[in-house]
Scaffold this motif. Structure first.
Motif, short mmCIF file in Angstrom:
data_model
loop_
_atom_site.label_atom_id
_atom_site.label_comp_id
_atom_site.label_asym_id
_atom_site.label_seq_id
_atom_site.Cartn_x
_atom_site.Cartn_y
_atom_site.Cartn_z
N TYR A 206 0.81 -1.21 0.00
CA TYR A 206 0.00 0.00 0.00
C TYR A 206 0.85 1.27 0.00
O TYR A 206 0.32 2.38 0.18
CB TYR A 206 -0.94 -0.02 1.21
N ASN A 207 2.15 1.10 -0.22
CA ASN A 207 3.07 2.24 -0.33
C ASN A 207 4.06 1.96 -1.45
O ASN A 207 5.27 1.94 -1.24
CB ASN A 207 3.81 2.45 1.00
N ASP A 208 3.55 1.74 -2.65
CA ASP A 208 4.41 1.36 -3.78
C ASP A 208 5.40 2.48 -4.11
O ASP A 208 5.11 3.67 -3.92
CB ASP A 208 3.57 1.02 -5.01
N ALA A 209 6.55 2.07 -4.60
CA ALA A 209 7.64 3.02 -4.87
C ALA A 209 7.27 4.04 -5.93
O ALA A 209 7.76 5.17 -5.92
CB ALA A 209 8.90 2.25 -5.28
N ALA A 210 6.39 3.66 -6.86
CA ALA A 210 6.01 4.57 -7.94
C ALA A 210 5.00 5.62 -7.48
O ALA A 210 4.71 6.57 -8.23
CB ALA A 210 5.43 3.78 -9.10
N GLY A 211 4.46 5.47 -6.29
CA GLY A 211 3.52 6.46 -5.76
C GLY A 211 2.12 6.38 -6.34
O GLY A 211 1.34 7.32 -6.21
N ILE A 212 1.76 5.24 -6.95
CA ILE A 212 0.44 5.12 -7.57
C ILE A 212 -0.66 5.06 -6.50
O ILE A 212 -1.72 5.68 -6.64
CB ILE A 212 0.36 3.87 -8.48
N THR A 213 -0.40 4.33 -5.41
CA THR A 213 -1.41 4.26 -4.34
C THR A 213 -1.60 5.63 -3.70
O THR A 213 -2.73 6.01 -3.36
CB THR A 213 -1.01 3.22 -3.28
N ALA A 214 -0.52 6.38 -3.55
CA ALA A 214 -0.66 7.75 -3.02
C ALA A 214 -1.52 8.60 -3.94
O ALA A 214 -2.39 9.35 -3.48
CB ALA A 214 0.72 8.36 -2.83
N ALA A 215 -1.29 8.49 -5.26
CA ALA A 215 -2.09 9.26 -6.22
C ALA A 215 -3.56 8.83 -6.18
O ALA A 215 -4.47 9.67 -6.28
CB ALA A 215 -1.52 9.07 -7.63
N PHE A 216 -3.78 7.53 -6.02
CA PHE A 216 -5.14 7.00 -5.91
C PHE A 216 -5.84 7.57 -4.67
O PHE A 216 -7.01 8.01 -4.75
CB PHE A 216 -5.05 5.48 -5.82
N ASN A 217 -5.15 7.60 -3.56
CA ASN A 217 -5.72 8.14 -2.33
C ASN A 217 -6.02 9.63 -2.48
O ASN A 217 -7.11 10.11 -2.16
CB ASN A 217 -4.73 7.88 -1.19
N LEU A 218 -5.06 10.38 -3.01
CA LEU A 218 -5.24 11.83 -3.17
C LEU A 218 -6.29 12.18 -4.22
O LEU A 218 -6.90 13.25 -4.17
CB LEU A 218 -3.90 12.48 -3.53
N ASN A 219 -6.53 11.26 -5.17
CA ASN A 219 -7.56 11.51 -6.18
C ASN A 219 -8.94 11.65 -5.55
O ASN A 219 -9.83 12.27 -6.13
CB ASN A 219 -7.58 10.39 -7.22
N LEU A 220 -9.12 11.09 -4.37
CA LEU A 220 -10.40 11.27 -3.68
C LEU A 220 -10.70 12.75 -3.49
O LEU A 220 -11.83 13.21 -3.67
CB LEU A 220 -10.37 10.54 -2.33
N LEU A 221 -9.66 13.53 -3.13
CA LEU A 221 -9.86 14.97 -2.94
C LEU A 221 -10.12 15.66 -4.28
O LEU A 221 -10.92 16.60 -4.36
CB LEU A 221 -8.64 15.58 -2.26
N GLU A 222 -9.44 15.19 -5.33
CA GLU A 222 -9.71 15.73 -6.67
C GLU A 222 -11.16 15.46 -7.06
O GLU A 222 -11.83 16.30 -7.66
CB GLU A 222 -8.77 15.11 -7.70
N ARG A 223 -11.64 14.27 -6.71
CA ARG A 223 -13.03 13.95 -7.03
C ARG A 223 -13.99 14.84 -6.26
O ARG A 223 -15.05 15.23 -6.78
CB ARG A 223 -13.33 12.48 -6.74
N LEU A 224 -13.69 15.15 -5.00
CA LEU A 224 -14.54 16.06 -4.24
C LEU A 224 -14.67 17.39 -4.97
O LEU A 224 -15.76 17.99 -4.99
CB LEU A 224 -13.98 16.28 -2.84
N ARG A 225 -13.58 17.85 -5.57
CA ARG A 225 -13.64 19.11 -6.33
C ARG A 225 -14.45 18.94 -7.61
O ARG A 225 -15.29 19.79 -7.94
CB ARG A 225 -12.22 19.58 -6.68
N ARG A 226 -14.18 17.84 -8.35
CA ARG A 226 -14.83 17.66 -9.66
C ARG A 226 -16.32 17.38 -9.53
O ARG A 226 -17.13 17.99 -10.22
CB ARG A 226 -14.18 16.50 -10.41
N ASP A 227 -16.68 16.42 -8.68
CA ASP A 227 -18.04 15.89 -8.68
C ASP A 227 -18.93 16.49 -7.60
O ASP A 227 -20.15 16.44 -7.72
CB ASP A 227 -18.03 14.37 -8.52
#
Length: 321
Positions: A206-227
């Motif tokens: 849940y802490n991959d080196a590429a930071g994809i899980t971090a981006a997935f988690n932070l996208n929740l906040l982006e979705r709050l803005r978009r939707d």
């Protein structure tokens, strides 16, 4: 309406309003939380697919390997001409292994992300022209019903990815009780369950080196803005995920980098520096522990399959008579 897919929209405008209310309840709570379902807009679904490709994230490839190795045994347990119902269909990669082994009469994909669901089910309909394909846009964490018009001798629900771990054990039992009520006696459930294991493996996943899980988690906040038209700055939060050994669960959080507020529907929700928004749990089970939980919900164990390293388990259960 797609010529190859029968679409059932069970996610009404009223449901969208209830989602806003659910968000505000979680943001007003102490500690603050959101449901993992809010991850899954189109972008979130794409990011989750990318997580599944990361070398640290073992669940997807392990579950797929189990399905591939046990396909003939699963087909024998399930039988032919079933109605295969995939809960949280996502990209529908794993279900292809089942479609080829089971040759069901009908497939129903259920997912909360409408566009992603339609894309995936259209691909299935194109690739399997013999298959009757349905898609239901629905929040399966809430009470629901199967759409009318599904063919097949009996329904078999497929719940992959250890998504059952996103519920607390009490919520998981309640969810399984509701699912059992949707199935006739002898109806099946094929479910993936992540197993308890070394914390280093879990923390890395849940802490991959590429930071994809971090981006997935932070996208929740982006979705709050978009939707949801929220006023929030995602860069003011950072991703945190860790294994809570006492609770046998991975926890994911978004931690505030400063004192700030999120505005949603004219309400302001204040965060102190270091305060977190708890975005997901992923509970881990022993094989026996999950069988016991499912039994309380009305399911009888029929078979289970694990990988040689005991990382993951797929259970086949049937609704008790």
């Amino acid at each position: 309406m797609d010529p190859f897919v029968t679409f059932h929209d069970q996610h009404s405008p009223a449901a969208a309003g209830s989602l806003s209310q659910e968000l505000m309840v979680g943001l007003a709570a102490t500690p603050k939380y959101t449901s993992p379902k809010f991850f899954y807009d189109r972008r979130g679904s794409e990011l989750f697919d990318a997580i599944c490709e990361q070398p640290e994230y073992y669940p997807t490839r392990t579950e797929e390997a189990i399905l591939r190795a046990a396909a003939s045994e699963i087909a024998e347990a399930v039988g032919r001409d079933a109605t295969l119902i995939e809960l949280g269909s996502g990209a529908s990669r794993k279900v292809r292994l089942l479609l080829e082994a089971l040759h069901p009469a009908c497939y129903l994909g259920v997912d909360i992300s409408r566009d992603f669901l339609l894309d995936s089910t259209r691909r299935l309909a194109t690739d399997y022209p013999w298959l009757e394909v349905h898609a239901a846009c629905a929040d399966f964490s809430q009470p629901m019903c199967w759409p009318e018009g599904l063919s097949g001798e009996r329904p078999v629900a497929f719940f992959p990815g250890s998504s059952i771990g996103n519920f607390t054990p009490a919520e998981a039992e309640a969810f399984l009780v509701g699912l059992a009520q949707l199935l006739p006696p002898g109806g099946g459930l094929l479910i993936g369950v992540d197993l308890i294991k070394d914390r280093a493996i879990l923390n890395a996943a849940y802490n991959d080196a590429a930071g994809i899980t971090a981006a997935f988690n932070l996208n929740l906040l982006e979705r709050l803005r978009r939707d949801f038209e929220a006023e929030v700055e995602p860069s003011r939060f950072h991703h945190l995920a860790f294994y809570n050994e006492v609770e046998s669960r991975i926890e994911m959080h978004l931690v505030s980098r400063c004192d700030q507020a999120i505005r949603l529907a004219e309400e302001r929700f204040f965060f102190a520096e270091g305060e977190s928004l708890h975005t997901e749990n992923s509970y881990k089970y022993s094989v026996a522990g999950f069988v016991e939980l499912a039994g309380r919900a009305g399911f009888e164990p029929c078979a289970h399959w694990t990988d040689r390293d005991a990382l993951f388990c797929i259970h086949y259960l049937e609704r008790a008579a």
